[in-house]
Design a protein around this motif. Structure first.
Motif, PDB file in Angstrom:
ATOM      1  N   LYS A   1       0.827  -1.208   0.000  1.00  0.00           N
ATOM      2  CA  LYS A   1       0.000   0.000   0.000  1.00  0.00           C
ATOM      3  C   LYS A   1       0.862   1.261   0.000  1.00  0.00           C
ATOM      4  N   GLU A   2       1.886   1.323   0.874  1.00  0.00           N
ATOM      5  CA  GLU A   2       2.713   2.531   1.007  1.00  0.00           C
ATOM      6  C   GLU A   2       3.550   2.786  -0.241  1.00  0.00           C
ATOM      7  N   VAL A   3       4.077   1.729  -0.830  1.00  0.00           N
ATOM      8  CA  VAL A   3       4.850   1.904  -2.068  1.00  0.00           C
ATOM      9  C   VAL A   3       3.924   2.362  -3.196  1.00  0.00           C
ATOM     10  N   GLY A   4       2.717   1.806  -3.241  1.00  0.00           N
ATOM     11  CA  GLY A   4       1.753   2.180  -4.274  1.00  0.00           C
ATOM     12  C   GLY A   4       1.294   3.617  -4.184  1.00  0.00           C
ATOM     13  N   GLU A   5       1.406   4.209  -2.987  1.00  0.00           N
ATOM     14  CA  GLU A   5       0.982   5.603  -2.788  1.00  0.00           C
ATOM     15  C   GLU A   5       2.083   6.605  -3.103  1.00  0.00           C
ATOM     16  N   LEU A   6       3.289   6.122  -3.424  1.00  0.00           N
ATOM     17  CA  LEU A   6       4.394   7.023  -3.749  1.00  0.00           C
ATOM     18  C   LEU A   6       4.119   7.757  -5.051  1.00  0.00           C
ATOM     19  N   GLY A   7       4.569   8.998  -5.148  1.00  0.00           N
ATOM     20  CA  GLY A   7       4.398   9.781  -6.365  1.00  0.00           C
ATOM     21  C   GLY A   7       5.094   9.132  -7.547  1.00  0.00           C
ATOM     22  N   GLY A   8       4.399   9.027  -8.668  1.00  0.00           N
ATOM     23  CA  GLY A   8       4.993   8.451  -9.874  1.00  0.00           C
ATOM     24  C   GLY A   8       4.860   6.950  -9.973  1.00  0.00           C
ATOM     25  N   VAL A   9       4.333   6.299  -8.917  1.00  0.00           N
ATOM     26  CA  VAL A   9       4.168   4.839  -8.926  1.00  0.00           C
ATOM     27  C   VAL A   9       2.754   4.486  -9.397  1.00  0.00           C
ATOM     28  N   ALA A  10       2.681   3.672 -10.470  1.00  0.00           N
ATOM     29  CA  ALA A  10       1.378   3.293 -11.027  1.00  0.00           C
ATOM     30  C   ALA A  10       0.776   2.091 -10.307  1.00  0.00           C
ATOM     31  N   SER A  11       1.622   1.109  -9.947  1.00  0.00           N
ATOM     32  CA  SER A  11       1.119  -0.071  -9.250  1.00  0.00           C
ATOM     33  C   SER A  11       2.221  -0.691  -8.400  1.00  0.00           C
ATOM     34  N   SER A  12       1.801  -1.425  -7.383  1.00  0.00           N
ATOM     35  CA  SER A  12       2.738  -2.073  -6.453  1.00  0.00           C
ATOM     36  C   SER A  12       2.116  -3.396  -6.011  1.00  0.00           C
TER      37      SER A  12
ATOM     38  N   ALA B   1       6.432   2.070 -12.443  1.00  0.00           N
ATOM     39  CA  ALA B   1       6.620   3.494 -12.163  1.00  0.00           C
ATOM     40  C   ALA B   1       7.217   4.203 -13.364  1.00  0.00           C
ATOM     41  N   GLY B   2       7.119   5.531 -13.364  1.00  0.00           N
ATOM     42  CA  GLY B   2       7.735   6.338 -14.412  1.00  0.00           C
ATOM     43  C   GLY B   2       9.245   6.211 -14.362  1.00  0.00           C
ATOM     44  N   THR B   3       9.919   6.463 -15.490  1.00  0.00           N
ATOM     45  CA  THR B   3      11.371   6.263 -15.573  1.00  0.00           C
ATOM     46  C   THR B   3      12.142   7.115 -14.568  1.00  0.00           C
ATOM     47  N   SER B   4      11.743   8.381 -14.388  1.00  0.00           N
ATOM     48  CA  SER B   4      12.479   9.264 -13.476  1.00  0.00           C
ATOM     49  C   SER B   4      12.346   8.812 -12.027  1.00  0.00           C
ATOM     50  N   VAL B   5      11.172   8.256 -11.681  1.00  0.00           N
ATOM     51  CA  VAL B   5      10.950   7.780 -10.311  1.00  0.00           C
ATOM     52  C   VAL B   5      11.656   6.445 -10.098  1.00  0.00           C
ATOM     53  N   ALA B   6      11.557   5.557 -11.094  1.00  0.00           N
ATOM     54  CA  ALA B   6      12.111   4.206 -10.963  1.00  0.00           C
ATOM     55  C   ALA B   6      13.613   4.205 -10.740  1.00  0.00           C
ATOM     56  N   ALA B   7      14.298   5.209 -11.312  1.00  0.00           N
ATOM     57  CA  ALA B   7      15.766   5.254 -11.218  1.00  0.00           C
ATOM     58  C   ALA B   7      16.248   5.376  -9.775  1.00  0.00           C
ATOM     59  N   SER B   8      15.455   6.017  -8.904  1.00  0.00           N
ATOM     60  CA  SER B   8      15.883   6.230  -7.519  1.00  0.00           C
ATOM     61  C   SER B   8      14.932   5.590  -6.509  1.00  0.00           C
ATOM     62  N   LEU B   9      14.227   4.545  -6.924  1.00  0.00           N
ATOM     63  CA  LEU B   9      13.180   3.958  -6.090  1.00  0.00           C
ATOM     64  C   LEU B   9      13.711   3.005  -5.026  1.00  0.00           C
ATOM     65  N   LEU B  10      14.879   2.405  -5.257  1.00  0.00           N
ATOM     66  CA  LEU B  10      15.392   1.368  -4.352  1.00  0.00           C
ATOM     67  C   LEU B  10      15.518   1.860  -2.909  1.00  0.00           C
ATOM     68  N   ASP B  11      16.093   3.038  -2.718  1.00  0.00           N
ATOM     69  CA  ASP B  11      16.282   3.567  -1.354  1.00  0.00           C
ATOM     70  C   ASP B  11      14.948   3.784  -0.645  1.00  0.00           C
ATOM     71  N   THR B  12      13.963   4.290  -1.379  1.00  0.00           N
ATOM     72  CA  THR B  12      12.634   4.541  -0.787  1.00  0.00           C
ATOM     73  C   THR B  12      11.955   3.234  -0.409  1.00  0.00           C
ATOM     74  N   VAL B  13      12.036   2.242  -1.295  1.00  0.00           N
ATOM     75  CA  VAL B  13      11.447   0.925  -1.015  1.00  0.00           C
ATOM     76  C   VAL B  13      12.106   0.300   0.207  1.00  0.00           C
ATOM     77  N   THR B  14      13.437   0.399   0.284  1.00  0.00           N
ATOM     78  CA  THR B  14      14.176  -0.153   1.434  1.00  0.00           C
ATOM     79  C   THR B  14      13.714   0.470   2.739  1.00  0.00           C
ATOM     80  N   THR B  15      13.551   1.797   2.731  1.00  0.00           N
ATOM     81  CA  THR B  15      13.094   2.511   3.940  1.00  0.00           C
ATOM     82  C   THR B  15      11.711   2.036   4.374  1.00  0.00           C
TER      83      THR B  15
END
Length: 471
Positions: free
Chosen positions: A98-109, A122-136
């Motif tokens: 749910k929390e990952v799906g609510e991130l800006g630029g994320v279409a589905s989780s 997710a969109g290309t600009s968001v996906a490039a830096s998504l790992l750190d956010t997902v880890t958190t």
């Protein structure tokens, strides 16, 4: 969340500034940047503003430019799969999804608890830096889970000709030195059967419309005439690269983000340099590595800038981390930010603007079309005129007519000397005129004194101003 709107037909700089300001003032909007050259509006906003943002943007644009067509540019979606080793809690899985799906630029989780994976669209600009956010997010629910990105495997195409050599070690080491100061290496991929000349030909065809320094390097290396009548559908994708139809084939040329956004299976190049990937008809063709040579007087220019009072030198670049660090260390820069898209350069500039000392000015030097928004945003925008794009030159306040960084020091020196002379002339003019004004009021100044107070002051000021010609 970042959203990009296309403003087709927008050509008024004054209206652009008003649109940018009014959209930036909307509730929930964090930043708003208009790129007049590309006719786009990039908006960074909170998720709460998403529902009505498009309608509000259209209303604001049409209040200033009724004939402009407003549409939203959809960013290509990228699939990222993350391994969540040790995840065994269904409740935590649901919260993470749910929390990952609510991130800006994320279409589905989607979390697959059985496979211990999280699949994100997710969109290309968001996906490039998504790992750190997902880890958190994952560690906020399950601290012991190991989070890593799963590399999606590519299937190799069938070779039609086993005799067609790709690149041997000798080819990989061969360099071509260019007149524009770059070294180009042609790099192949074991999955393809393309010759080095064909990689270069595709790259040259794609870059034939561009005046970017990288394009000029590739075209100079190719060295053959190009018939642009064979091309159609040319599109410059900001921060990614170029797409063009060549005799019915869709040719893509750009960075790794372009390959990912177009879902091209490619072999990432680990060598230090600007990677220029090429694909045709959905298949990876090869990579050209461009290693920029630092201009001979760059290091001296940075040192001289610090001597004349420049407090901090920072580099904003779209090149990768290793190139950025290498150049920054070589030139003695105070800081650098690498792998930046045009809108991210503006964000970094605004960050630096907030950090600057009160009363100081922030200057930006650039030459590419992607530098135009930053040049316009800086207190003083300086374009390099020799290789600079028309967009950069138009957006700049100052244009250096050569590509020598040391000329920047001379320009600042001339500006300071000009300001000193202007202040001197003001003091001289006001001082002499004040003296003769008092003498005239007391009846002690005649006609010739009045003539001197007028014409004489002009002559003194002109003679004083002529000293700047020695600079």
């Amino acid at each position: 969340m970042k959203r990009v709107f296309i403003l087709k037909g927008l050509d008024c700089p004054n209206c652009s500034a008003k649109i940018e300001k009014e959209v930036g003032a909307l509730p929930g909007v964090e930043s708003s940047v208009v790129n007049l050259m590309q006719q786009t509006l990039t908006v960074q906003s909170e998720k709460s503003a998403d529902a009505t943002l498009a309608e509000q943007v259209e209303t604001i644009v049409h209040s200033h430019e009724p004939d402009v067509e407003v549409s939203e540019k959809t960013e290509p979606a990228v699939t990222k799969v993350y391994l969540l080793k040790g995840l065994d809690c269904p409740n935590c899985s649901a919260k993470i999804e749910k929390e990952v799906g609510e991130l800006g630029g994320v279409a589905s989780s989607t979390v697959n608890l059985m496979n211990q994976t999280l699949t994100v669209q997710a969109g290309t600009s968001v996906a490039a830096s998504l790992l750190d956010t997902v880890t958190t997010i994952v560690h906020s629910h399950e601290p012991d889970v190991e989070v890593s990105e799963k590399q999606l495997e590519a299937t190799a195409p069938v070779k039609k000709d086993e005799k067609a050599a790709v690149y041997n070690d000798e080819d990989k080491k061969r360099t071509i030195r260019l007149a524009v100061g770059a070294v180009v290496y042609a790099i192949g991929m074991a999955l393809t059967v393309y010759q080095k000349e064909q990689v270069l030909e595709y790259a040259a065809q794609a870059e034939s419309y561009s005046n970017h320094p990288i394009a000029k390097s590739i075209l100079a290396t190719y060295g053959k005439p190009i018939d642009q009548k064979q091309f159609s559908g040319f599109e410059e994708i900001s921060g990614h690269g170029i797409s063009v139809m060549v005799q019915g084939k869709k040719v893509l040329a750009g960075n790794s983000k372009l390959m990912e956004s177009e879902k091209i299976a490619y072999a990432a190049c680990d060598a230090a340099g600007t990677k220029f990937y090429v694909a045709a008809d959905g298949s990876y063709v090869g990579c050209i590595l461009i290693a920029d040579e630092v201009k001979p007087d760059s290091k001296c220019a940075i040192a001289e800038l610090k001597k004349i009072g420049v407090e901090k030198t920072v580099m904003l670049t779209g090149d990768d981390e290793r190139i950025g660090k290498s150049v920054a260390d070589e030139l003695g820069l105070d800081a650098y930010y690498a792998q930046l898209l045009p809108d991210q350069k503006v964000e970094k500039l605004e960050m630096l603007d907030k950090q600057k000392r009160q009363g100081s000015k922030l200057a930006f030097v650039g030459d590419g079309i992607n530098d135009a928004p930053v040049l316009a945003r800086a207190d003083v925008g300086i374009a390099m005129g020799g290789l600079g794009s028309d967009a950069a030159i138009e957006a700049a306040d100052v244009v250096l007519m050569t590509d020598e960084p040391s000329k920047l020091v001379e320009a600042i020196d001339v500006a300071k000397a000009t300001k000193r002379i202007v202040m001197q002339n003001i003091v001289i003019a006001l001082g002499i005129k004040s003296v003769f004004l008092v003498l005239g009021a007391l009846g002690m100044a005649g006609m010739w004194e009045a003539v001197f107070g007028d014409v004489g002051v002009t002559i003194i000021a002109v003679l004083n101003a002529m000293r700047i010609l020695k600079k």
